[in-house]
Design an enzyme around this catalytic site. Structure first.
Site, PDB file in Angstrom:
ATOM      1  N   LYS A  79       0.855  -1.191   0.000  1.00  0.00           N
ATOM      2  CA  LYS A  79       0.000   0.000   0.000  1.00  0.00           C
ATOM      3  C   LYS A  79       0.889   1.239   0.000  1.00  0.00           C
ATOM      4  O   LYS A  79       1.893   1.294   0.726  1.00  0.00           O
ATOM      5  CB  LYS A  79      -0.903  -0.023   1.242  1.00  0.00           C
ATOM      6  CG  LYS A  79      -1.983   1.057   1.269  1.00  0.00           C
ATOM      7  CD  LYS A  79      -2.907   0.880   2.483  1.00  0.00           C
ATOM      8  CE  LYS A  79      -4.054   1.873   2.492  1.00  0.00           C
ATOM      9  NZ  LYS A  79      -4.959   1.658   3.662  1.00  0.00           N
ATOM     10  N   SER A 154      -9.880   1.509   2.382  1.00  0.00           N
ATOM     11  CA  SER A 154      -8.991   2.306   1.566  1.00  0.00           C
ATOM     12  C   SER A 154      -7.896   1.508   0.856  1.00  0.00           C
ATOM     13  O   SER A 154      -7.314   2.014  -0.099  1.00  0.00           O
ATOM     14  CB  SER A 154      -8.336   3.384   2.426  1.00  0.00           C
ATOM     15  OG  SER A 154      -7.498   2.800   3.407  1.00  0.00           O
ATOM     16  N   SER A 178     -10.055  -0.851   6.624  1.00  0.00           N
ATOM     17  CA  SER A 178      -9.435  -0.682   5.306  1.00  0.00           C
ATOM     18  C   SER A 178      -8.684  -1.879   4.760  1.00  0.00           C
ATOM     19  O   SER A 178      -8.280  -1.865   3.598  1.00  0.00           O
ATOM     20  CB  SER A 178      -8.497   0.518   5.315  1.00  0.00           C
ATOM     21  OG  SER A 178      -9.248   1.683   5.117  1.00  0.00           O
TER      22      SER A 178
END
Ligand code: GLN
Length: 483
Positions: A79, A154, A178
């Protein structure tokens, strides 16, 4: 889906024994990326050349009789809010434009020590604020199962990368869901560890009392393998738990015979779609068939989690994001005075959702309102801990849906922030409590898209949680992946 060239554990075993070269493994994944990345947009940056060079280095070590480690030659996607030395780390925000961290996050160091190969940095909602990856400054990621749908967020890029077979493993961060919500929507496994189990050093902070880094994988065993590699005490994170890492992967076969499983009744109602509830009940039945003692239980305060979270998380974010001032990192928009420069930089650099959170948080913390908002939310957090503690006196793990619905269409929830926030109703309570929780794929909804079931456990209850996940995975495979 998850149609990559094989599980991480198999890749690592083959590379360590010399049966496959890491280079071949990397090239194979880069080909999959070439084919589908243009329509998915899982990555902000693909590190093809670096990955190839690193694979060659691993192959040389194997040839020399060295063991590169438990993730030898395994491609992994990170990420893009995890610091990577000398490699752009954007948080999918304009404000970090041009910033290259001078250091690696602890998890990135541990991956390198384990022989893993970073293939790219994945897209996210700006600063991890969102549930669909549509809040990225670089455009949305699409769900590999249906490109008209969101991948969740996310960590949508990381979930999509694993689902599309771009990498067998990925890392995400989970502040309110997330990791778990995008895992559910993309049909992969996602784990949020106990707060403090994985070092946050080098994770760009959103809400520091809630943030945790955790794994995405196609299987529970691979997620456990990755968690073992990244977990463990780190003196550079003051909230890191000073305790040796437990064996996780080795315990997965223990089953759930006699395990007490509570199905959280409060999370089977409010706004949860009928097909998702049906899949959760099917998961409960599967656990019961495997020998677990399954009962419904009410954990009343979990329904207050959403409201408390949307005060606490923005409050912490408003303070954490003060550092992006046009001086220390990335973007600067020049103006006659320092104050004007900061205003111009933050106005141009932050997207709407980030600005909304900064305003919400600043308001919640302002003198005169602090007790009514932030203070009250903290008291709700205590209530949630108390209700969980009562439930865990009677149960070893708790079960619920991960997300109220399957993947929704792009653009469906962007007009109204509140409908977007409602995605997190099932996942937030574990963050507020600091407890571990995971999402395991358990079939499909009425629209044929993946449904995830959430397994929660008390602090440091990872072993029971992962065992439960493994039994669900095996049960689903036994049913032929049925609905
Ligand atoms: N969707 C939640 C939010 O927008 C959770 C985000 C996260 O876990 N990083 O805050």
């Amino acid at each position: 889906m998850s149609g990559g060239p094989g599980p991480a554990s198999a890749i690592a075993a083959a590379v360590r024994s010399g049966a496959r070269s890491a280079r071949e493994v990397v090239d194979e994944h880069l080909r999959v990326i070439d084919q589908r990345e243009p329509e998915i947009h899982a990555f902000n940056l693909v590190l093809a050349e670096k990955a190839r060079a690193r694979a060659d280095e691993i192959d040389r070590r194997v040839a020399a009789g060295d063991d590169p480690g438990p993730l030898a030659g395994v491609p992994i996607a990170l990420k893009d809010n995890l610091a990577t030395r000398g490699i752009a780390t954007t948080c999918s925000s304009r404000i970090l434009e041009g910033w290259q961290p001078p250091y690696d996050a602890t998890v990135v160091e541990r991956l390198a020590e384990a022989g893993a190969i970073v293939v790219g940095k994945t897209n996210l909602d700006e600063f991890a604020m969102g549930s669909s990856t549509e809040n990225s400054a670089f455009g949305p990621t699409r769900n590999p199962h249906d490109t008209s749908r969101v991948p969740g967020g996310s960590s949508g890029g990381s979930a999509a990368a694993v689902a599309a077979g771009f990498a067998p493993l990925a890392l995400g961060s989970d502040t309110g869901g997330s990791i778990r919500q995008p895992a559910a929507l993309c049909g992969v496994v996602g784990v949020k560890p106990t707060y403090g189990l994985v070092s946050r050093y080098g994770l760009v902070a959103f809400a520091s009392s809630l943030d945790q880094i955790g794994p995405f994988a196609a299987t529970v065993a691979d997620a456990a393998l990755l968690l073992e590699v990244i977990a463990g005490h780190d003196p550079r994170d003051a909230t890191s738990i000073p305790r040796p890492v437990e064996q996780l992967a080795a315990r997965l076969g223990d089953g759930v015979e006699g395990l007490r499983v509570g199905v959280v009744s409060d999370l089977l109602t409010e706004g949860i779609s009928r097909d998702v509830v049906a899949r959760t009940r099917a998961a409960a039945d599967a656990l019961s068939a495997a020998g677990a003692k399954v009962e419904e239980v009410s954990v009343p305060a979990v329904t207050l989690g959403l409201s408390a979270y949307y005060l606490i998380a923005p409050a912490e974010a408003s303070s954490n994001l003060a550092r992006f001032d046009g001086v220390r990192y990335g973007l600067r928009v020049d103006a006659p005075t320092t104050n004007e420069m900061m205003v111009a930089t933050r106005t141009a650099g932050f997207g709407d959702e980030v600005k909304r959170r900064i305003m919400l948080g600043t308001y919640a913390l302002s003198a005169g309102y602090y007790d009514a908002f932030y203070g009250k939310a903290q008291r709700v957090r205590t209530l949630i801990l108390r209700d969980f503690a009562a439930a865990y006196e009677r149960f070893d793990v708790l079960l619920s849906p991960t997300s109220p619905t399957t993947a929704f269409a792009l653009g469906d929830k962007t007009a109204d922030p509140l409908t977007m926030y409602l995605n997190d109703v099932c996942t937030i309570p574990s963050n507020l409590a600091g407890h571990p929780a995971m999402s395991v794929p358990f079939g499909a909804g009425d629209d044929g898209l993946p449904v995830g079931v959430q397994v929660m456990a008390p602090a440091l209850g990872e072993v029971a949680m992962l065992r439960t996940g493994a039994v669900l995975e095996a049960a689903l495979a036994g049913q032929g992946g049925a609905r």
